[in-house]
Every structure is written in structure tokens, then in C-alpha cells.
Design a protein around this motif. Sequence first.
Motif: not given
Length: 173
Positions: A140-144
Motif C-alpha cells: 500500500v503506497n499511501g493511496k492505493q
Amino acid sequence: IAVSIKEVRNVQVSIVGEIKVPGSYSLSAFSTVLNSLYAAGGPTKNGTFRNISLFRSGQKVADFDFYDFIVNGSEAGNITVQDQDVIIVKPYEKQITIEGAVKRPGLYEIKASETAADLLTYASGFVSNAYKENIVIERVNGKQKEIVEVPFKQLSDEKLKDGDLIRINRIVN
């Protein structure tokens, strides 16, 4: 000359932080950091197994890494506790899940300096039918969510992030 110990004195040790039963414990003077953690029920699911600190008179005197103990047999930091020592179990830094074709799939804690190759060591390596060419990481890269494929040769360069899920696929017939 024959010497025998009639009675072992006790020491008071405080164990705080992410521990199942925090508090002050009266332990044998022969107890170590590991014995103390056992008496307190061990770290909680949010507690670290990698960076357990022992303080004596307000000064840090030892850090204990449980993984280093289990994997390498190293007792560095597993020193004998003394009266009025404080053991602090902090929250974990990064937890990574590894599943699929490894010998010990599960949830592992990783230090900031460690890589995917270190995680593979903790998971005891690949099983015989593991597809080793590309390792799949869900992150998970922060938004997706994103899927990252890492070639086997680059595992020692791949830094992992908290919450990563690593899948090791099997070779199909």
C-alpha cells in the motif's frame, strides 16, 4: 571445599511498554532479559521482538533482539537483570507477511536496515518447488495498492515497507 547456595535473592524488575502483563516483577537474581519477558507474558501483537531495551539507573545497558537469538543463537543483550532494572518493549517498526513457497510462512518483524533477503532468511528459505525468479510484493503506497515484482538477484537491495505482503509462487506442472 564444598559450597552450596542456600537461598537465592530476588530482584525487582519493571517491565513496561507493549507487553502482555506490564508491571513490577520479583525475579531470581539469576534471571536474564529473556526470563523477565517470559514472566511478563511476552510482547503483545504490537510489541517488538527486535529492539527490547534494558535500562539500569536511567542508562540503556543492553538491547536484545529475539530474532538474532532464535536464528543465530546469539545471546547479545540477554544479560542478567539487577535490582531496579527497567525493560522497555516498544511497538514494532515494520511487520511483513510472507506466504507461499517458503518453509516458514508468517508475519515477521523487520528492522529498517533489513531487506527482503533478510526476511527470506527468517522464513528459512524456499521450498523445493518455489519459483525464485520473481518475488511478488503487494504494497500500500499511501493511496492505493501496488504490485511490485523483484528479481531474485535484487532481493538484497529491496527495502521493505510496513504492511508489505510477499508472495512466493510455486512452479506449476
